[in-house]
Design an enzyme around this catalytic site. Structure first.
Site, PDB file in Angstrom:
ATOM      1  N   THR A   7      41.702  41.561  36.339  1.00  0.00           N
ATOM      2  CA  THR A   7      42.931  41.511  36.888  1.00  0.00           C
ATOM      3  C   THR A   7      42.907  40.448  38.109  1.00  0.00           C
ATOM      4  O   THR A   7      41.801  40.032  38.647  1.00  0.00           O
ATOM      5  CB  THR A   7      43.338  42.942  37.283  1.00  0.00           C
ATOM      6  OG1 THR A   7      42.659  43.188  38.432  1.00  0.00           O
ATOM      7  CG2 THR A   7      43.559  43.904  36.446  1.00  0.00           C
ATOM      8  N   ASP A   8      43.859  40.131  38.559  1.00  0.00           N
ATOM      9  CA  ASP A   8      44.148  39.094  39.614  1.00  0.00           C
ATOM     10  C   ASP A   8      44.600  39.860  40.861  1.00  0.00           C
ATOM     11  O   ASP A   8      44.694  41.027  40.851  1.00  0.00           O
ATOM     12  CB  ASP A   8      45.118  37.997  39.420  1.00  0.00           C
ATOM     13  CG  ASP A   8      46.676  38.379  39.242  1.00  0.00           C
ATOM     14  OD1 ASP A   8      47.122  39.561  39.559  1.00  0.00           O
ATOM     15  OD2 ASP A   8      47.352  37.642  38.667  1.00  0.00           O
ATOM     16  N   LEU A   9      44.876  39.064  42.009  1.00  0.00           N
ATOM     17  CA  LEU A   9      45.145  39.847  43.192  1.00  0.00           C
ATOM     18  C   LEU A   9      46.249  40.567  43.322  1.00  0.00           C
ATOM     19  O   LEU A   9      46.707  41.589  43.947  1.00  0.00           O
ATOM     20  CB  LEU A   9      45.608  38.703  44.502  1.00  0.00           C
ATOM     21  CG  LEU A   9      44.115  37.954  44.844  1.00  0.00           C
ATOM     22  CD1 LEU A   9      44.492  36.768  45.864  1.00  0.00           C
ATOM     23  CD2 LEU A   9      43.309  38.909  45.619  1.00  0.00           C
ATOM     24  N   GLY A  66      47.234  42.548  40.969  1.00  0.00           N
ATOM     25  CA  GLY A  66      46.815  43.673  39.902  1.00  0.00           C
ATOM     26  C   GLY A  66      47.076  43.612  38.766  1.00  0.00           C
ATOM     27  O   GLY A  66      47.180  44.739  37.941  1.00  0.00           O
ATOM     28  N   ILE A  67      47.506  42.441  38.210  1.00  0.00           N
ATOM     29  CA  ILE A  67      47.795  42.152  36.737  1.00  0.00           C
ATOM     30  C   ILE A  67      46.647  41.609  35.991  1.00  0.00           C
ATOM     31  O   ILE A  67      45.845  40.752  36.587  1.00  0.00           O
ATOM     32  CB  ILE A  67      49.193  41.658  36.380  1.00  0.00           C
ATOM     33  CG1 ILE A  67      49.422  40.514  37.007  1.00  0.00           C
ATOM     34  CG2 ILE A  67      50.328  42.670  37.122  1.00  0.00           C
ATOM     35  CD1 ILE A  67      50.751  39.531  36.837  1.00  0.00           C
TER      36      ILE A  67
END
Length: 135
Positions: A14-16, A18-19
């Protein structure tokens, strides 16, 4: 002839926000393709060692439809769209339950040890044709 492969989304995917980071979908479909070829009985390591042939992605057309999130259980579907003597075109989708999150059309070719294009191995074509693939 559709192959399915399940995977879980981990924090590292995930990225920052949250995806799932967009490039990780390409990793997911690569894993699914590798498992599909393995389940067809094609040993890619042997193919490389004995015949000097490897599979390579020539083209990817991708659509990001909806985000996957941490801890989602995803299914990657892989289906043969077209088979020619020199290329293999696959349709792949990443789904969460019945929801399609990502779709891609992937064109694969085979290369020799020197990086030159070559025809798909006869063994691989026979396996695909035996499974009902259209040329």
């Amino acid at each position: 002839m559709t192959h399915t492969y399940q995977l879980r989304v981990y924090y590292e995917d995930t990225d920052l926000a949250g995806i799932v980071y967009y490039a990780n979908y390409l990793k997911f479909i690569e894993r699914a393709r590798s498992e599909w070829v393995r389940e067809l009985g094609v040993d890619q390591a042997r193919l490389k060692a004995e015949e000097g042939i490897v599979f390579a992605v020539r083209r990817v057309e991708a659509d990001y439809l909806s985000p996957a999130k941490f801890d989602d259980l995803l299914t990657v579907e892989t289906a043969l769209a077209q088979l020619t003597p020199a290329r293999l075109i696959l349709d792949q989708a990443v789904c969460r339950g019945a929801d399609r999150l990502f779709t891609a059309r992937v064109t694969l070719v085979t290369l020799t040890a020197t990086g030159r294009p070559t025809r798909l191995p006869a063994e691989f074509r026979r396996v695909l044709e035996g499974a009902g693939a259209q040329g």
